[in-house]
Scaffold this motif. Structure first.
Motif, mmCIF file in Angstrom:
data_model
loop_
_atom_site.group_PDB
_atom_site.id
_atom_site.type_symbol
_atom_site.label_atom_id
_atom_site.label_comp_id
_atom_site.label_asym_id
_atom_site.label_seq_id
_atom_site.Cartn_x
_atom_site.Cartn_y
_atom_site.Cartn_z
ATOM 1 N N CYS A 195 17.191 68.037 48.709
ATOM 2 C CA CYS A 195 16.776 68.230 47.319
ATOM 3 C C CYS A 195 17.376 67.122 46.465
ATOM 4 O O CYS A 195 18.387 66.525 46.825
ATOM 5 C CB CYS A 195 17.208 69.606 46.821
ATOM 6 S SG CYS A 195 16.300 70.955 47.599
ATOM 7 N N THR A 196 16.770 66.863 45.310
ATOM 8 C CA THR A 196 17.048 65.625 44.602
ATOM 9 C C THR A 196 17.463 65.823 43.146
ATOM 10 O O THR A 196 17.211 66.866 42.536
ATOM 11 C CB THR A 196 15.789 64.730 44.609
ATOM 12 O OG1 THR A 196 14.738 65.410 43.897
ATOM 13 C CG2 THR A 196 15.353 64.415 46.016
ATOM 14 N N ILE A 197 18.103 64.785 42.621
ATOM 15 C CA ILE A 197 18.297 64.616 41.178
ATOM 16 C C ILE A 197 17.473 63.405 40.771
ATOM 17 O O ILE A 197 17.664 62.305 41.311
ATOM 18 C CB ILE A 197 19.773 64.374 40.824
ATOM 19 C CG1 ILE A 197 20.625 65.577 41.206
ATOM 20 C CG2 ILE A 197 19.927 64.073 39.332
ATOM 21 C CD1 ILE A 197 22.119 65.352 40.991
ATOM 22 N N THR A 198 16.546 63.600 39.871
ATOM 23 C CA THR A 198 15.792 62.496 39.283
ATOM 24 C C THR A 198 16.071 62.468 37.790
ATOM 25 O O THR A 198 16.377 63.496 37.177
ATOM 26 C CB THR A 198 14.291 62.627 39.542
ATOM 27 O OG1 THR A 198 13.864 63.962 39.213
ATOM 28 C CG2 THR A 198 13.959 62.351 40.992
ATOM 29 N N ARG A 199 15.930 61.304 37.177
ATOM 30 C CA ARG A 199 16.235 61.148 35.765
ATOM 31 C C ARG A 199 15.127 60.366 35.070
ATOM 32 O O ARG A 199 14.444 59.542 35.682
ATOM 33 C CB ARG A 199 17.575 60.434 35.575
ATOM 34 C CG ARG A 199 17.671 59.121 36.313
ATOM 35 C CD ARG A 199 19.028 58.467 36.124
ATOM 36 N NE ARG A 199 19.260 58.062 34.729
ATOM 37 C CZ ARG A 199 20.401 57.556 34.293
ATOM 38 N NH1 ARG A 199 21.420 57.396 35.133
ATOM 39 N NH2 ARG A 199 20.541 57.207 33.027
ATOM 40 N N SER A 200 14.968 60.625 33.778
ATOM 41 C CA SER A 200 13.909 59.954 33.023
ATOM 42 C C SER A 200 14.261 59.997 31.547
ATOM 43 O O SER A 200 15.350 60.420 31.165
ATOM 44 C CB SER A 200 12.561 60.646 33.268
ATOM 45 O OG SER A 200 12.547 61.923 32.633
ATOM 46 N N SER A 201 13.334 59.585 30.709
ATOM 47 C CA SER A 201 13.443 59.760 29.265
ATOM 48 C C SER A 201 12.514 60.893 28.846
ATOM 49 O O SER A 201 11.799 61.483 29.666
ATOM 50 C CB SER A 201 13.078 58.465 28.540
ATOM 51 O OG SER A 201 11.727 58.117 28.816
ATOM 52 N N HIS A 336 14.910 71.178 43.237
ATOM 53 C CA HIS A 336 14.982 69.834 42.682
ATOM 54 C C HIS A 336 15.285 69.927 41.185
ATOM 55 O O HIS A 336 14.922 70.911 40.526
ATOM 56 C CB HIS A 336 13.671 69.087 42.893
ATOM 57 C CG HIS A 336 13.323 68.871 44.339
ATOM 58 N ND1 HIS A 336 13.688 67.747 45.044
ATOM 59 C CD2 HIS A 336 12.630 69.650 45.220
ATOM 60 C CE1 HIS A 336 13.242 67.837 46.288
ATOM 61 N NE2 HIS A 336 12.597 68.987 46.428
ATOM 62 N N VAL A 337 15.916 68.876 40.650
ATOM 63 C CA VAL A 337 16.267 68.842 39.235
ATOM 64 C C VAL A 337 15.837 67.510 38.639
ATOM 65 O O VAL A 337 16.196 66.442 39.165
ATOM 66 C CB VAL A 337 17.775 69.038 39.011
ATOM 67 C CG1 VAL A 337 18.130 68.854 37.537
ATOM 68 C CG2 VAL A 337 18.227 70.411 39.492
ATOM 69 N N LEU A 338 15.056 67.568 37.557
ATOM 70 C CA LEU A 338 14.736 66.399 36.745
ATOM 71 C C LEU A 338 15.488 66.541 35.431
ATOM 72 O O LEU A 338 15.354 67.554 34.742
ATOM 73 C CB LEU A 338 13.228 66.306 36.472
ATOM 74 C CG LEU A 338 12.797 65.297 35.399
ATOM 75 C CD1 LEU A 338 13.120 63.865 35.836
ATOM 76 C CD2 LEU A 338 11.303 65.431 35.082
ATOM 77 N N VAL A 339 16.291 65.529 35.071
ATOM 78 C CA VAL A 339 17.126 65.613 33.877
ATOM 79 C C VAL A 339 16.781 64.476 32.930
ATOM 80 O O VAL A 339 16.533 63.343 33.347
ATOM 81 C CB VAL A 339 18.630 65.591 34.250
ATOM 82 C CG1 VAL A 339 18.991 64.329 35.019
ATOM 83 C CG2 VAL A 339 19.494 65.720 33.005
ATOM 84 N N HIS A 340 16.761 64.787 31.638
ATOM 85 C CA HIS A 340 16.572 63.741 30.618
ATOM 86 C C HIS A 340 17.153 64.220 29.301
ATOM 87 O O HIS A 340 17.405 65.411 29.096
ATOM 88 C CB HIS A 340 15.096 63.373 30.458
ATOM 89 C CG HIS A 340 14.245 64.469 29.879
ATOM 90 N ND1 HIS A 340 14.249 64.793 28.525
ATOM 91 C CD2 HIS A 340 13.344 65.314 30.439
ATOM 92 C CE1 HIS A 340 13.394 65.777 28.297
ATOM 93 N NE2 HIS A 340 12.842 66.128 29.447
#
Length: 756
Positions: A195-201, A336-340
């Motif tokens: 499982c992942t950590i992804t990042r964005s705006s 999974h986690v997407l953080v911004h």
């Protein structure tokens, strides 16, 4: 301009030291007159505030008071006004340079040890992602060259990792929907479940509630790179984390941005963490400075009430809570986690970095921590130049007026000098902007400075304190990194992103800060480090999760003792009175701690102490039973109020009087009742609204009701009580229950923890 002043007195923590002041091109140096000839070096960029106080007939001197960004406070006393004024003007001229090219990093000559290494290439993004399995054991992710020339996203690195199922054409359209084209990019793959950590705006939703099919497809592809394992508790409810307060995110909608409309992302949940913006954090640290502002002229401790009002520990706790939430969703729930946040280079970097330290023991080594800072902060475009304010402003140099009215002409001269300096700086910036030697954007207003990286280091310090044997590096490693964040001795932190560093060719013109740490690695090794605890790096034993409420001041960075700064209450943060009570309690308990050779067998307490202990035990048992019976219907405030009480009491409830006869145990239980009076009010307030239909063990199992029971019945009820308390202590809620969740547009949806 002046180079040297004799007969100067330095004041530090109320200690007066005579000596000589030297002003070099890049440092202020004070040399003591004593035989030891000790020296104090202060680099100009680290000076945050300089105040000149005119000559006073009452004191007999003129003073310069200097506040540094590393929390050093110095004062220099001059025998005459002329020397004081000359030093003040020289400091301002040398510190307020017109562009980055004039900073110390481009003139620094390293020592022989540092000349033997070159760490500009210490971070290889391809190798780092291969270490996680990209392109080797994991085929669901790929490296894209869409940003090879920094045209797609100037603030992102050249190397981006995205799902293998998403072509570059989709990335192009998805970039138009994210602020500054900062699309979701891979930061970390958890080795246990991939499982992942992804990042964005933030997405550009706007008032018209815009949507992007490409962005939705992109995020869906990220969340489907793994399948739900066939294990108990693996629900894989993937998470979109918005680090901002809800109101801030909604306010961005009016500016054309905002937060994801969850009607379009039904395959995930969203959570707001409520972490404040850079302006709030800057003001919080300014209040800490205010509490310490007289550290040059007095040895007295800081103003603890001002420390509390600063809210600094509250902000640290909030960031830690968000990172723990992310780590637990990945590790325990296979999600999974997407953080911004807004643009994805401040709060996003904090959360992503901390979560990776929790999950991966590699980042708890010195080499791994360097990789983490390179990957999450430098490569991903944290605006170090803007947030740190390396180019000092004339506004930071203040000349106090003479109440006697004798410095009118001096103030006029100072103003004229400031005007000349401002004009010269503006002209130099315009010239350098055309010549490529430095960007005028670095002269941005101080309103964009913020201690974001400092906060991250403070959070890591909290981890070191809670897990002292799980980190290869020690506290001094973090403190020296904070120093070099502002010293401008190395080129690593001088620019805002990878593209700016490449355009400035900084790797050929300055040293890397990692040179300093690599050649001195042995100085930063933690003697308590036990690497064997993390040998199973693909299992649960290698993961650590801190207590976000167990936060203390990083007293070493402020040059203070823990007792001078610590303020402890029910939730870990509080007033001076509770801090003093906690310190007194610790000292009292230490009086009972004896060496093993002097320890004797446990002895029974007198009857009166026995009665007191039983009474305390009954009160605690009753309170815990009440808490258990209302937990299901209570708010999160209940858990916050009860958790410290349980931690200090439950360990003693399952023991009989004969097993707990030593005075330290009774004293510790007593202290939990005496020094935490807010327990009672918090419990009473919740009991008034509790659901009385829930039945769990109550006073039926109290010691006071056992007088007529047989020995067998009492042993049975002791067992029941022990089991009830163990069950109570083992109760845990899903971390998502602590936050505001949205699902399906603007509607709130109740969340049922999987553990129930």
């Amino acid at each position: 301009m002046i180079n040297q002043v004799n007969d100067v007195e330095m004041v530090r923590r109320g200690v007066h030291t005579p000596g000589t002041l030297h002003l070099t091109t890049h440092h202020l140096i004070f040399r003591e007159n004593a035989v030891s000839s000790k020296e104090v070096w202060v680099c100009y960029p680290i000076m945050a505030y300089v105040e000149r106080r005119p000559f006073s007939a009452f004191t007999g001197f003129s003073a310069l008071r200097i506040r540094c960004r590393d929390f050093a406070f110095l004062s220099f006393n001059f025998n005459n006004e002329r020397d004081s004024k000359a030093v003040f003007d020289t400091l301002m001229a040398l510190a307020c340079v017109p562009c980055v090219d004039h900073l110390y990093a481009f003139y620094y000559h390293p020592g022989s040890a540092e000349r033997t290494v070159n760490t500009w290439d210490i971070y290889d993004p391809v190798k780092e992602f291969q270490r996680m399995g990209v392109g080797t054991t994991i085929k669901s992710w790929r490296v894209t060259t869409i940003n090879e020339d920094y045209q797609f996203c100037p603030t992102y690195p050249r190397v981006l990792v995205v799902p293998a199922s998403v072509p570059d054409s989709v990335l192009t359209y998805a970039g138009r929907y994210r602020s500054k084209a900062r699309i979701p990019m891979l930061s970390y793959i958890h080795p246990l479940n991939h499982c992942t950590i992804t990042r964005s705006s933030q997405p550009l939703v706007g008032l018209k509630q815009n949507r992007s099919a490409q962005d939705e497809r992109f995020i869906h592809a990220i969340f489907t790179t793994t399948k739900v394992p066939n294990t108990y508790g693996a629900s894989q409810e993937n998470l979109i984390v918005d680090a901002r307060p809800t109101t801030n995110a909604i306010a961005q909608t009016a500016l054309g941005a905002g937060s994801e409309n969850m009607e379009n992302y039904r395959f995930a949940r969203k959570v707001y963490l409520g972490i404040d913006n850079i302006h709030v954090m800057r003001e919080s640290l300014n209040k800490v400075y205010e509490a310490l502002k007289d550290s040059d002229i007095t040895p007295l401790p800081p103003n603890r009430e001002l420390l509390y009002k600063s809210g600094w520990l509250k902000h640290i706790s909030t960031v830690m809570e968000g990172a723990v939430l992310m780590g637990k969703r990945i590790h325990y729930y296979h999600s999974h986690v997407l953080v911004h946040c807004s643009d994805g280079w401040d709060r996003t970097a904090q959360l992503s970095s901390l979560a990776q330290i929790f999950l991966d023991p590699y980042f708890r080594t010195i080499d791994g921590f360097i990789m983490l800072v390179e990957k999450e902060w430098l490569a991903c475009g944290h605006r170090f130049a803007e947030r740190c304010g390396h180019l000092s402003s004339e506004k930071s140099f203040v000349q106090a007026s003479d109440k006697g009215g004798n410095t009118g002409s001096q103030s006029t001269a100072h103003q004229a000098f400031s005007n000349v300096m401002s004009a010269a700086k503006s002209a130099a910036e315009k010239a350098s902007a055309g010549g490529g030697g430095g960007s005028s954007s670095h002269g941005a207003s101080l309103k964009y400075t913020a201690p974001i990286f400092h906060q991250f280091l403070d959070c890591v310090y909290q981890l070191l304190r809670q897990f002292p044997d799980r980190f290869e590096y020690q506290e001094r490693f973090l403190r020296r990194m904070l120093y070099h964040l502002y010293s401008c001795q190395y080129g690593t932190f001088l620019y805002n992103n990878e593209k700016e560093r490449t355009d400035a060719n900084v790797s050929q013109r300055a040293q890397s800060v990692w040179d300093y740490f690599v050649v001195r690695k042995k100085e930063f090794i933690n003697p308590r480090y036990l690497p064997d605890l993390d040998q199973g790096d693909r299992g649960a034993d290698a993961v650590i999760f801190p207590d976000p409420k167990n936060i203390r001041w990083w007293h070493e960075v402020f040059g203070r003792s823990e007792e001078e700064m610590s303020v402890v209450t029910l939730n870990g943060i509080g007033s001076t009175a509770t801090a003093q009570a906690e310190v007194q309690n610790r000292r009292r308990l230490q009086q009972y701690q004896q060496p093993k050779s002097q320890q004797q067998k446990p002895r029974l307490m007198p009857t009166s102490q026995s009665h007191t202990y039983d009474s305390l035990r009954d009160v605690a048992s009753s309170t815990l039973s009440s808490w258990a019976s209302t937990m299901a219907a209570s708010s999160n405030a209940w858990a916050n109020a009860a958790s410290p009480y349980i931690a200090s009491s439950s360990a003693y409830l399952s023991s009989s009087y004969a097993d707990a006869v030593e005075q330290p145990r009774a004293s510790e239980i007593e202290s939990s009742l005496i020094y935490h009076p807010s327990h009672k009010s918090a419990f009473s307030a919740t009991l008034s609204t509790a659901d009385s239909d829930v039945s769990l063990p109550t006073s039926d199992y109290s010691r006071s009701s056992q007088s007529t029971t047989t020995t067998g019945e009492r042993e049975l009820e002791d067992t029941r009580e022990h089991e009830a308390i163990e069950k109570l202590a083992g109760m845990s809620l899903d971390p998502l229950d602590s936050y505001s969740l949205t699902h399906g547009g603007n509607s709130d949806e109740a969340y049922i923890p999987e553990t129930q």
